[in-house]
Design a protein around this motif. Structure first.
Motif, PDB file in Angstrom:
ATOM      1  N   MET A   1       0.808  -1.212   0.000  1.00  0.00           N
ATOM      2  CA  MET A   1       0.000   0.000   0.000  1.00  0.00           C
ATOM      3  C   MET A   1       0.845   1.269   0.000  1.00  0.00           C
ATOM      4  SD  MET A   1      -2.870  -1.332  -0.379  1.00  0.00           S
ATOM      5  CE  MET A   1      -3.984   0.079  -0.264  1.00  0.00           C
ATOM      6  N   ARG A   2       2.108   1.160   0.328  1.00  0.00           N
ATOM      7  CA  ARG A   2       3.006   2.320   0.191  1.00  0.00           C
ATOM      8  C   ARG A   2       3.093   2.738  -1.272  1.00  0.00           C
ATOM      9  NH1 ARG A   2       7.886   3.029   0.703  1.00  0.00           N
ATOM     10  NH2 ARG A   2       8.667   0.904   0.333  1.00  0.00           N
ATOM     11  N   HIS A   3       2.962   1.771  -2.166  1.00  0.00           N
ATOM     12  CA  HIS A   3       3.099   2.042  -3.591  1.00  0.00           C
ATOM     13  C   HIS A   3       1.764   2.391  -4.247  1.00  0.00           C
ATOM     14  CE1 HIS A   3       7.257   0.516  -3.558  1.00  0.00           C
ATOM     15  NE2 HIS A   3       6.801  -0.404  -2.727  1.00  0.00           N
ATOM     16  N   ILE A   4       0.675   1.808  -3.749  1.00  0.00           N
ATOM     17  CA  ILE A   4      -0.652   2.055  -4.356  1.00  0.00           C
ATOM     18  C   ILE A   4      -1.654   2.353  -3.225  1.00  0.00           C
ATOM     19  CG2 ILE A   4      -0.338   0.828  -6.538  1.00  0.00           C
ATOM     20  CD1 ILE A   4      -1.470  -1.691  -5.239  1.00  0.00           C
ATOM     21  N   PRO A   5      -1.476   3.461  -2.532  1.00  0.00           N
ATOM     22  CA  PRO A   5      -2.242   3.712  -1.302  1.00  0.00           C
ATOM     23  C   PRO A   5      -3.737   3.901  -1.494  1.00  0.00           C
ATOM     24  CG  PRO A   5      -1.018   5.678  -1.969  1.00  0.00           C
ATOM     25  CD  PRO A   5      -0.537   4.566  -2.839  1.00  0.00           C
ATOM     26  N   ASP A   6      -4.175   4.227  -2.694  1.00  0.00           N
ATOM     27  CA  ASP A   6      -5.597   4.519  -2.895  1.00  0.00           C
ATOM     28  C   ASP A   6      -6.390   3.351  -3.464  1.00  0.00           C
ATOM     29  OD1 ASP A   6      -5.236   7.160  -2.006  1.00  0.00           O
ATOM     30  OD2 ASP A   6      -4.540   7.776  -4.000  1.00  0.00           O
ATOM     31  N   VAL A   7      -5.734   2.255  -3.779  1.00  0.00           N
ATOM     32  CA  VAL A   7      -6.453   1.102  -4.347  1.00  0.00           C
ATOM     33  C   VAL A   7      -7.426   0.559  -3.301  1.00  0.00           C
ATOM     34  CG1 VAL A   7      -6.207  -1.275  -5.176  1.00  0.00           C
ATOM     35  CG2 VAL A   7      -4.623   0.494  -5.966  1.00  0.00           C
ATOM     36  N   PRO A   8      -8.679   0.334  -3.669  1.00  0.00           N
ATOM     37  CA  PRO A   8      -9.658  -0.151  -2.691  1.00  0.00           C
ATOM     38  C   PRO A   8      -9.370  -1.582  -2.251  1.00  0.00           C
ATOM     39  CG  PRO A   8     -10.634  -0.078  -4.880  1.00  0.00           C
ATOM     40  CD  PRO A   8      -9.294   0.587  -4.994  1.00  0.00           C
ATOM     41  N   ILE A   9      -9.598  -1.822  -0.971  1.00  0.00           N
ATOM     42  CA  ILE A   9      -9.448  -3.153  -0.381  1.00  0.00           C
ATOM     43  C   ILE A   9     -10.832  -3.678  -0.039  1.00  0.00           C
ATOM     44  CG2 ILE A   9      -8.467  -4.525   1.497  1.00  0.00           C
ATOM     45  CD1 ILE A   9      -6.267  -2.396   1.749  1.00  0.00           C
ATOM     46  N   TYR A  10     -11.263  -4.719  -0.722  1.00  0.00           N
ATOM     47  CA  TYR A  10     -12.569  -5.327  -0.477  1.00  0.00           C
ATOM     48  C   TYR A  10     -12.411  -6.417   0.586  1.00  0.00           C
ATOM     49  CZ  TYR A  10     -14.424  -2.832  -4.475  1.00  0.00           C
ATOM     50  OH  TYR A  10     -14.839  -1.844  -5.340  1.00  0.00           O
ATOM     51  N   CYS A  11     -13.213  -6.328   1.631  1.00  0.00           N
ATOM     52  CA  CYS A  11     -13.078  -7.258   2.743  1.00  0.00           C
ATOM     53  C   CYS A  11     -14.347  -7.242   3.579  1.00  0.00           C
ATOM     54  CB  CYS A  11     -11.863  -6.909   3.606  1.00  0.00           C
ATOM     55  SG  CYS A  11     -11.932  -5.263   4.340  1.00  0.00           S
ATOM     56  N   SER A  12     -14.447  -8.165   4.523  1.00  0.00           N
ATOM     57  CA  SER A  12     -15.583  -8.184   5.432  1.00  0.00           C
ATOM     58  C   SER A  12     -15.447  -7.055   6.457  1.00  0.00           C
ATOM     59  CB  SER A  12     -15.674  -9.528   6.150  1.00  0.00           C
ATOM     60  OG  SER A  12     -14.581  -9.686   7.055  1.00  0.00           O
ATOM     61  N   LYS A  13     -16.533  -6.776   7.145  1.00  0.00           N
ATOM     62  CA  LYS A  13     -16.524  -5.729   8.164  1.00  0.00           C
ATOM     63  C   LYS A  13     -15.499  -6.025   9.250  1.00  0.00           C
ATOM     64  CE  LYS A  13     -19.587  -3.327  11.435  1.00  0.00           C
ATOM     65  NZ  LYS A  13     -20.992  -3.237  11.952  1.00  0.00           N
ATOM     66  N   ASN A  14     -15.465  -7.265   9.701  1.00  0.00           N
ATOM     67  CA  ASN A  14     -14.498  -7.643  10.727  1.00  0.00           C
ATOM     68  C   ASN A  14     -13.077  -7.566  10.213  1.00  0.00           C
ATOM     69  OD1 ASN A  14     -15.860  -8.170  13.185  1.00  0.00           O
ATOM     70  ND2 ASN A  14     -16.641 -10.109  12.397  1.00  0.00           N
ATOM     71  N   CYS A  15     -12.872  -7.923   8.952  1.00  0.00           N
ATOM     72  CA  CYS A  15     -11.526  -7.877   8.386  1.00  0.00           C
ATOM     73  C   CYS A  15     -11.002  -6.442   8.367  1.00  0.00           C
ATOM     74  CB  CYS A  15     -11.527  -8.473   6.981  1.00  0.00           C
ATOM     75  SG  CYS A  15      -9.880  -8.647   6.259  1.00  0.00           S
ATOM     76  N   ALA A  16     -11.838  -5.496   7.960  1.00  0.00           N
ATOM     77  CA  ALA A  16     -11.412  -4.093   7.976  1.00  0.00           C
ATOM     78  C   ALA A  16     -11.033  -3.663   9.391  1.00  0.00           C
ATOM     79  CB  ALA A  16     -12.539  -3.207   7.433  1.00  0.00           C
ATOM     80  N   LYS A  17     -11.838  -4.068  10.361  1.00  0.00           N
ATOM     81  CA  LYS A  17     -11.562  -3.739  11.761  1.00  0.00           C
ATOM     82  C   LYS A  17     -10.244  -4.347  12.216  1.00  0.00           C
ATOM     83  CE  LYS A  17     -13.505  -4.529  16.388  1.00  0.00           C
ATOM     84  NZ  LYS A  17     -14.644  -5.164  17.133  1.00  0.00           N
ATOM     85  N   PHE A  18     -10.017  -5.587  11.852  1.00  0.00           N
ATOM     86  CA  PHE A  18      -8.801  -6.274  12.293  1.00  0.00           C
ATOM     87  C   PHE A  18      -7.563  -5.709  11.606  1.00  0.00           C
ATOM     88  CE2 PHE A  18     -11.327 -10.451  13.186  1.00  0.00           C
ATOM     89  CZ  PHE A  18     -11.998  -9.803  14.212  1.00  0.00           C
ATOM     90  N   LEU A  19      -7.677  -5.398  10.307  1.00  0.00           N
ATOM     91  CA  LEU A  19      -6.531  -4.823   9.600  1.00  0.00           C
ATOM     92  C   LEU A  19      -6.142  -3.468  10.186  1.00  0.00           C
ATOM     93  CD1 LEU A  19      -7.409  -5.752   5.905  1.00  0.00           C
ATOM     94  CD2 LEU A  19      -5.513  -6.660   7.268  1.00  0.00           C
ATOM     95  N   LYS A  20      -7.138  -2.679  10.573  1.00  0.00           N
ATOM     96  CA  LYS A  20      -6.837  -1.406  11.227  1.00  0.00           C
ATOM     97  C   LYS A  20      -6.133  -1.641  12.554  1.00  0.00           C
ATOM     98  CE  LYS A  20     -10.754   1.117   9.186  1.00  0.00           C
ATOM     99  NZ  LYS A  20     -12.071   1.781   9.450  1.00  0.00           N
ATOM    100  N   GLY A  21      -6.567  -2.666  13.283  1.00  0.00           N
ATOM    101  CA  GLY A  21      -5.931  -2.980  14.564  1.00  0.00           C
ATOM    102  C   GLY A  21      -4.518  -3.490  14.421  1.00  0.00           C
ATOM    103  N   LEU A  22      -4.255  -4.217  13.344  1.00  0.00           N
ATOM    104  CA  LEU A  22      -2.927  -4.777  13.132  1.00  0.00           C
ATOM    105  C   LEU A  22      -1.938  -3.749  12.604  1.00  0.00           C
ATOM    106  CD1 LEU A  22      -3.835  -8.242  11.545  1.00  0.00           C
ATOM    107  CD2 LEU A  22      -2.574  -7.897  13.676  1.00  0.00           C
ATOM    108  N   TYR A  23      -2.380  -2.901  11.666  1.00  0.00           N
ATOM    109  CA  TYR A  23      -1.442  -2.043  10.942  1.00  0.00           C
ATOM    110  C   TYR A  23      -1.676  -0.545  11.149  1.00  0.00           C
ATOM    111  CZ  TYR A  23      -0.705  -6.570   8.800  1.00  0.00           C
ATOM    112  OH  TYR A  23      -0.466  -7.908   8.607  1.00  0.00           O
ATOM    113  N   HIS A  24      -2.763  -0.195  11.836  1.00  0.00           N
ATOM    114  CA  HIS A  24      -3.020   1.204  12.198  1.00  0.00           C
ATOM    115  C   HIS A  24      -3.028   2.129  10.978  1.00  0.00           C
ATOM    116  CE1 HIS A  24      -2.348  -0.495  16.137  1.00  0.00           C
ATOM    117  NE2 HIS A  24      -1.118  -0.821  15.802  1.00  0.00           N
ATOM    118  N   GLN A  25      -3.650   1.635   9.926  1.00  0.00           N
ATOM    119  CA  GLN A  25      -3.781   2.401   8.690  1.00  0.00           C
ATOM    120  C   GLN A  25      -5.260   2.470   8.307  1.00  0.00           C
ATOM    121  OE1 GLN A  25      -1.256   3.872   6.952  1.00  0.00           O
ATOM    122  NE2 GLN A  25       0.231   3.174   8.484  1.00  0.00           N
TER     123      GLN A  25
END
Length: 424
Positions: free
Chosen positions: A121-145
């Motif tokens: 995502m450093r290279h393509i920061p605006d590309v949409p990430i399709y995921c479940s609601k929980n996955c978005a929550k967990f990815l934010k918790g893991l990577y703080h982005q």
């Protein structure tokens, strides 16, 4: 073609399979054409011997399997574990200009699938990430982005042009965020952790690898990871079957890809999820001065005197791989667990395994306890209570012997083994 699974339509496959796996070298790593415009762009981890920290043994290594689909729209499904993030991105850039990636699909937030996302995502920061609601929550918790998350649910579709991705939420297989993805036209199911195994192979397809190795690793994976979620496994498979989707290939996130008769692993999952057991008794123990080992061996001899058909396996828990032992418990219709008494309790290897199996929630299995002691002898009672707490049905109150078994003590153990197997 409709098979024994019901509505699931499986492509014949036989006779139409490529003779070998075709890899293309990309900067020191390998990419591979899976089918039509689907490419595997992952990492084979030959050196991996422990996974989930030190919780899961991987004697045969593993692989991390992201997939790049190049249709009118280009989509990347998952990434690889963090230690290989830079290597993954470099190799992906040799496969495609990163700016040509239209969508990213994150089927599961766990680090072995999402670890390379921050670097990508450093290279393509605006590309949409399709995921479940929980996955978005967990990815934010893991990577703080706060990336461009696009939350989807079961039944939602994403157009790639002439083909579509169909999203199928699969919570608790094996995390709350898990999602499968189905590609129309090619009839491919991207199953993430479902139907996978930790197995490194240069061939990557199920028809090209050793079948005994493959199914042993599949069984081990199910026994150690998916057993607690068996009711959800059954429900999700039946839900997918009812969708009446043609299915020609299952692309997993670890290990091999199922292209030859993919229904075989689906059928296995339905069997394993149904309180699976074989005609096997596993005797699990630890010992200080060999007395409990002697008891274990004599109990096993007694079992065999009565029932020559039953498979009996013995494991010293201090010397055995715990994940291999758990796999044998999964196979077993009954277990016997033994420990000498230490400080009014049990040996740590036995206690550790009892803690593991409590969380796995085995169903429909019977058990007993045994052990030697010098002056107090609480081990058998402690083991029995923990087995009960873990959902095992106790056959009896267990067997205790003082000190080292003499000939009479050995006879007592053999008689106990006979009684135990006769009560099953």
């Amino acid at each position: 073609m409709q098979n024994a699974l019901g509505h699931l339509s499986i492509g014949e496959g036989h006779g139409a399979l490529p003779p070998a796996t075709t890899f293309v070298l990309t900067g020191g790593n390998l990419s591979m054409k899976v089918k039509n415009n689907i490419h595997w762009v992952g990492k084979i981890d030959w050196e991996l011997r422990k996974f989930h920290g030190d919780e899961y043994s991987t004697h045969k290594g593993s692989s991390y399997n992201p997939y790049l689909i190049k249709e009118e729209k280009v989509v990347l499904i998952d990434t690889v574990w963090g230690p290989f993030a830079q290597e993954f991105v470099e190799n992906l850039r040799r496969e495609i200009d990163l700016d040509q990636i239209d969508y990213i699909v994150a089927c599961h937030a766990e680090n072995d699938h999402s670890g390379a996302l921050p670097e990508l995502m450093r290279h393509i920061p605006d590309v949409p990430i399709y995921c479940s609601k929980n996955c978005a929550k967990f990815l934010k918790g893991l990577y703080h982005q706060d990336w461009n998350f696009q939350v989807v649910k079961s039944g939602d579709r994403l157009s790639l042009g002439s083909k579509e991705l169909v999203f199928i939420e699969a919570p608790m297989l094996h995390w709350p965020d898990t999602m499968f993805v189905y590609l129309t036209g090619d009839a491919v199911l991207f199953s993430n952790d479902g139907f996978g195994q930790h197995y490194a192979s240069a061939h990557m397809f199920n028809d090209l690898v050793d079948q005994a190795d493959l199914f042993q690793e599949c069984l081990k994976y199910y026994a150690n990871i998916l057993t607690p979620f068996s009711p959800m496994v059954t429900r999700k498979i039946k839900e997918i079957l009812d969708m009446n989707l043609p299915l020609e290939m299952i692309c997993t996130s670890h290990g091999i890809i199922w292209r030859d008769n993919p229904s075989q692993i689906v059928e296995k999952y339905l069997q394993w999820a149904d309180n699976y057991q074989e005609n096997q008794i596993s005797i699990l123990y630890d010992t200080m001065w060999e007395s409990t080992r002697v008891m274990a061996e004599q109990i096993a001899a007694g079992i065999r005197e009565v029932d020559e058909e039953v498979t009996v396996k013995l494991y010293n828990l201090a010397k055995s791989d715990k994940n291999d032992v758990i796999t044998e418990i999964f196979r077993s219709k009954a277990i016997l667990m033994g420990s000498p008494t230490l400080n009014n309790g049990i040996l740590v290897s036995v206690a550790g395994l009892l803690e593991e199996i409590k969380g796995l929630k085995f169903k429909g299995k019977k058990a007993g306890a045994f052990g030697s002691y010098g002056w107090s002898g609480e081990a058998v009672k402690n083991i029995s209570q923990r087995l009960t707490d873990s959902g095992f049905e106790l056959v009896d109150e267990g067997l205790r012997l003082t000190w080292s078994p003499d000939e009479e003590g050995k006879k007592t153990c053999r008689e106990y083994g006979k009684s135990f197997v006769q009560s099953l």
